[in-house]
Design a protein around this motif. Structure first.
Motif, mmCIF file in Angstrom:
data_model
loop_
_atom_site.group_PDB
_atom_site.id
_atom_site.type_symbol
_atom_site.label_atom_id
_atom_site.label_comp_id
_atom_site.label_asym_id
_atom_site.label_seq_id
_atom_site.Cartn_x
_atom_site.Cartn_y
_atom_site.Cartn_z
ATOM 1 N N ASN A 123 69.563 119.999 -11.264
ATOM 2 C CA ASN A 123 69.903 119.319 -10.014
ATOM 3 C C ASN A 123 71.388 119.463 -9.717
ATOM 4 O O ASN A 123 71.787 119.608 -8.557
ATOM 5 N N GLY A 124 72.218 119.443 -10.789
ATOM 6 C CA GLY A 124 73.663 119.603 -10.603
ATOM 7 C C GLY A 124 74.022 120.996 -10.119
ATOM 8 O O GLY A 124 75.070 121.193 -9.494
ATOM 9 N N CYS A 125 73.171 121.963 -10.427
ATOM 10 C CA CYS A 125 73.439 123.355 -10.044
ATOM 11 C C CYS A 125 72.981 123.671 -8.624
ATOM 12 O O CYS A 125 73.513 124.586 -7.990
ATOM 13 N N ILE A 126 71.985 122.904 -8.155
ATOM 14 C CA ILE A 126 71.434 123.206 -6.829
ATOM 15 C C ILE A 126 72.523 122.995 -5.783
ATOM 16 O O ILE A 126 73.168 121.967 -5.728
ATOM 17 N N GLY A 127 72.761 124.003 -5.013
ATOM 18 C CA GLY A 127 73.806 123.906 -4.003
ATOM 19 C C GLY A 127 75.182 124.237 -4.548
ATOM 20 O O GLY A 127 76.158 124.204 -3.812
ATOM 21 N N CYS A 128 75.298 124.523 -5.841
ATOM 22 C CA CYS A 128 76.594 124.844 -6.428
ATOM 23 C C CYS A 128 76.757 126.365 -6.496
ATOM 24 O O CYS A 128 77.533 126.946 -5.752
ATOM 25 N N GLY A 129 76.009 126.990 -7.408
ATOM 26 C CA GLY A 129 76.065 128.452 -7.492
ATOM 27 C C GLY A 129 77.259 129.006 -8.221
ATOM 28 O O GLY A 129 77.462 130.211 -8.252
ATOM 29 N N CYS A 130 78.089 128.157 -8.857
ATOM 30 C CA CYS A 130 79.307 128.665 -9.506
ATOM 31 C C CYS A 130 78.989 129.538 -10.726
ATOM 32 O O CYS A 130 79.685 130.492 -11.012
ATOM 33 N N LEU A 131 77.922 129.196 -11.457
ATOM 34 C CA LEU A 131 77.573 129.874 -12.712
ATOM 35 C C LEU A 131 78.803 130.009 -13.609
ATOM 36 O O LEU A 131 79.021 131.031 -14.252
ATOM 37 N N SER A 132 79.592 128.947 -13.635
ATOM 38 C CA SER A 132 80.826 128.945 -14.424
ATOM 39 C C SER A 132 80.525 128.629 -15.882
ATOM 40 O O SER A 132 79.822 127.675 -16.193
ATOM 41 N N SER A 179 82.494 127.435 -17.985
ATOM 42 C CA SER A 179 83.116 126.178 -18.413
ATOM 43 C C SER A 179 82.497 124.969 -17.726
ATOM 44 O O SER A 179 82.478 123.889 -18.304
ATOM 45 N N ALA A 180 81.950 125.157 -16.505
ATOM 46 C CA ALA A 180 81.474 123.992 -15.765
ATOM 47 C C ALA A 180 79.955 123.835 -15.773
ATOM 48 O O ALA A 180 79.453 122.723 -15.679
ATOM 49 N N CYS A 181 79.227 124.937 -15.865
ATOM 50 C CA CYS A 181 77.768 124.862 -15.706
ATOM 51 C C CYS A 181 77.098 124.518 -17.037
ATOM 52 O O CYS A 181 77.122 125.300 -17.982
ATOM 53 N N LYS A 182 76.489 123.346 -17.086
ATOM 54 C CA LYS A 182 75.845 122.888 -18.327
ATOM 55 C C LYS A 182 74.579 123.685 -18.652
ATOM 56 O O LYS A 182 74.185 123.788 -19.809
HETATM 57 S S1 FES Z 1 75.761 126.620 -11.086
HETATM 58 FE FE1 FES Z 1 77.498 125.354 -10.838
HETATM 59 S S2 FES Z 1 77.164 123.805 -12.298
HETATM 60 FE FE2 FES Z 1 75.498 125.166 -12.648
#
Ligand code: FES
Length: 152
Positions: A116-125, A127-130
Motif C-alpha cells: 500500500n505504501g508503494c502504490i502511487g510511489c514508484g520510487c523503487l528506492s 533505501s526507502a522501499c520496504k
Molecule cells: S516503490 Fe516507493 S516505497 Fe516502494
C-alpha cells in the motif's frame, strides 16, 4: 491376530492411489520422506497398511492448506506409524497448522501494508522501499548498489 495383518488389510500402490487420488510417484516420494511406510511382498511389490490412507489424507489436507512437507514431516514425527491417526492426533496436528496459517496471514498482511505504501510511489528506492529492501538488509552487505546490477 495382533502384529500380523490380514492380507486384506494390505493394499497395493494402485489401490492406495485409487482411494486417495494421489499419484504413485507422489506416494513413492512420501515414502522416501518417511511420511508413510510400505512393506514388500516376496516379489518386492509395495503393500500399504490400510491405515496409511488416513496419513495420506492428512498430507492431502496439508497440501490444500499450503503447509510445506517439512512441516508435515515434523507433525508426523509424533504420530505412530503402526496405527491409524486418531481424532485426537488430528486435533493436535490441526492446531499446529492453524498457528502456521495464522503466522502466514500476518506476513501477508504486513506485505499488503508495505505494498500500500508503494502504490502511487514508484520510487523503487533501495533505501526507502520496504518491499524492495526489507529492514534495509542490503546495507549490511556493504556500500553501493547490491542487487540491481545491469550486465554489460
Ligand atoms: S516503490 Fe516507493 S516505497 Fe516502494
Amino acid at each position: 491376530m495382533e502384529g500380523h495383518p490380514h492380507p486384506s488389510d494390505l493394499l497395493s500402490i494402485g489401490e492406495i492411489a485409487g482411494r486417495t487420488g494421489v499419484a504413485k510417484s507422489a506416494l513413492h516420494y512420501y515414502e522416501q520422506l518417511g511420511l508413510i511406510v510400505a512393506t514388500r511382498t516376496v516379489g518386492n511389490q509395495r503393500r500399504y497398511h490400510r491405515h496409511m490412507v488416513r496419513r495420506i489424507s492428512l498430507i492431502v489436507v496439508a497440501k490444500r492448506l499450503g503447509i510445506p512437507l517439512a512441516d508435515v514431516q515434523q507433525a508426523f514425527g509424533e504420530l505412530p506409524m503402526d496405527r491409524q491417526p486418531t481424532a485426537r492426533d488430528w486435533r493436535r496436528v490441526s492446531k499446529v497448522w492453524r498457528a502456521t496459517l495464522a503466522q502466514r496471514r500476518h506476513q501477508i498482511e504486513r506485505l499488503e501494508r508495505e505494498l500500500n505504501g508503494c502504490i502511487g510511489c514508484g520510487c523503487l528506492s533501495m533505501s526507502a522501499c520496504k518491499l524492495l529492501n526489507p529492514d534495509d538488509e542490503l546495507s549490511q552487505q556493504g556500500p553501493g548498489p547490491r542487487r540491481l546490477e545491469v550486465d554489460g
